[in-house]
Design a protein around this motif. Structure first.
Motif, short mmCIF file in Angstrom:
data_model
loop_
_atom_site.label_atom_id
_atom_site.label_comp_id
_atom_site.label_asym_id
_atom_site.label_seq_id
_atom_site.Cartn_x
_atom_site.Cartn_y
_atom_site.Cartn_z
N GLU A 103 34.20 40.51 45.60
CA GLU A 103 33.00 41.01 44.91
C GLU A 103 32.74 42.48 45.24
OE1 GLU A 103 33.11 38.21 46.67
OE2 GLU A 103 32.99 36.70 45.07
N THR A 157 33.03 45.73 42.70
CA THR A 157 31.85 46.50 42.33
C THR A 157 31.81 47.89 42.96
OG1 THR A 157 30.59 45.43 44.10
CG2 THR A 157 30.45 44.45 41.90
N GLU A 194 33.63 41.82 38.71
CA GLU A 194 32.40 42.62 38.68
C GLU A 194 31.41 42.06 37.67
OE1 GLU A 194 30.77 47.19 37.91
OE2 GLU A 194 32.92 46.78 37.80
#
Length: 396
Positions: A265, A269, A345
């Motif tokens: 994650e 991102t 994302e």
């Protein structure tokens, strides 16, 4: 070994309507009892010059490929495994996505490169040049051309491969994706006909009546936080130290987060960027390695300056980018190679429904990749692909 096949374009008249000349997409669940039959029912009998298949987790490749080749014995069938699919409704998982290219408006030549670790650049250049010449001879009435590339996504050979292809294809545009394996990052495969290959690549040269416009979209933006790679293992795409500190620990410090929080994650991102030729490109982080190292999906080197990415709105950027492809004419279909970290994302930011609707509305079909290729570059965290337009409509 580099193996080439000459596929004559089937002669078929009477299909001059734009919708009959355009590629046709279909997607079905891989768990169906007869997924090949379900795909064939939706794709129609053809004749098709080419069917490109993206196989999600759960697909039984021998069964699917045998079923498709039996139904389309004169059609070139090729594809790869995925880290997720893009079908008629946008993002999907555990599906088969197929794109059929009508023989009335497409012709192809295919080159299989197996194994990637033993590429003979001179021999490959000669094979590609011969394939391109053969395609030109039997499809000279089709004036638009493109090279479609599918490559093992855990091979680590993409940079060398794309450089070698550029030498053999000259001005022909190249676009493609690195095969995926869900979120396992373990074993990816490409296939042609009923033969499945590990550590290999497939190059399909295409000539078409349709205009084929390549593109590459990247929603990331640089922040003001920079770092220097002070120790690396370029052959294995590993960064050992950043700013003379263990790489993962220093990356976590710059993110103001605990080391234990690093994972897909955050890699998706807040990726790191490298500046090349006045532009920033993502160097996607694959995982944390031994000794707090960082494993990457693209080339790394000591002395490289990395920039931490800033927060951006991936859905808003995607909407603007896809609208741009339709500014002068709407594509009949968009073949998209979408990095798996873009998908992660989107999931992390809870924008799946919104992004899926965008992809569906703009007729995008494709798969989630472990990397993307366009012309002479291997990229990460982009949506890269090709849009197909009727000849004379907008793009020349």
């Amino acid at each position: 070994m580099v193996e080439a096949r000459h596929d004559l374009m089937a002669q078929h008249g009477g299909q001059d309507a734009a919708q009959e000349e355009a590629p046709r997409r279909a997607s079905v669940a891989a768990a169906l009892a007869d997924p090949a039959g379900a795909l064939a029912e939706r794709l129609g009998p053809g004749p098709h010059a080419l069917i490109v298949l993206f196989a999600g987790e759960g697909a039984v490749l021998p069964q699917v490929l045998a079923g498709l080749t039996a139904r389309y014995p004169r059609t070139e069938i090729l594809g790869c495994t995925t880290a997720g699919e893009i079908g008629e409704d946008g993002y999907a998982e555990g599906h088969l996505v197929a794109i059929a290219f009508p023989a009335s408006s497409f012709a192809v030549e295919t080159v299989v490169i197996d194994p990637l670790s033993a590429i003979d650049s001179r021999r490959m250049v000669a094979r590609l040049q011969q394939a391109r010449l053969d395609l030109s001879r039997h499809a000279d009435r089709l004036r638009h051309e493109l090279a479609l590339l599918l490559v093992d996504g855990v091979s680590g050979e993409e940079e060398f491969l794309i450089a070698s292809l550029s030498g053999g294809l000259g001005p022909m545009p190249i676009v493609g994706g690195s095969a995926g394996d869900g979120h396992n990052f373990s074993r990816t495969q490409v296939f042609r006909g009923e033969r499945v290959h590990d550590h290999a690549a497939i190059v399909c040269l295409i000539r078409s009546r349709m205009v084929m416009r390549t593109f590459s979209f990247d929603s990331t933006m640089p922040s003001r936080r920079q770092m220097v790679v002070t120790q690396a293992d370029p052959a294995r795409r590993i960064i050992l130290r950043i700013n003379d500190e263990p790489a993962a620990a220093e990356y976590a410090r710059l993110l103001d987060c605990p080391l234990d929080n690093l994972g897909p994650e955050l890699f998706a991102t807040r990726p790191v960027l490298v500046r090349v030729g006045g532009r920033h490109f993502v160097r996607a982080i694959r995982d944390v390695g031994p000794g707090q190292s960082l494993l990457f999906f693209g080339a790394v080197a000591e002395g490289m300056v990395l920039t931490l990415s800033a927060e951006t709105d991936i859905a808003a950027h995607l909407e603007r980018a896809l609208e741009g492809l339709s500014r002068d004419a709407r594509p009949s279909l968009i073949l998209g190679f979408d990095c798996v970290f873009r998908r992660i994302e989107v999931e992390t930011r809870q924008r799946v429904a919104e992004v899926s609707a965008l992809l569906a509305r703009h007729r995008v079909a494709g798969f989630s990749t472990y990397g993307e290729q366009i012309n002479g570059m291997h990229l990460n965290q982009t949506l890269t692909g090709v849009a197909f337009y009727p000849d004379g409509a907008g793009w020349a």
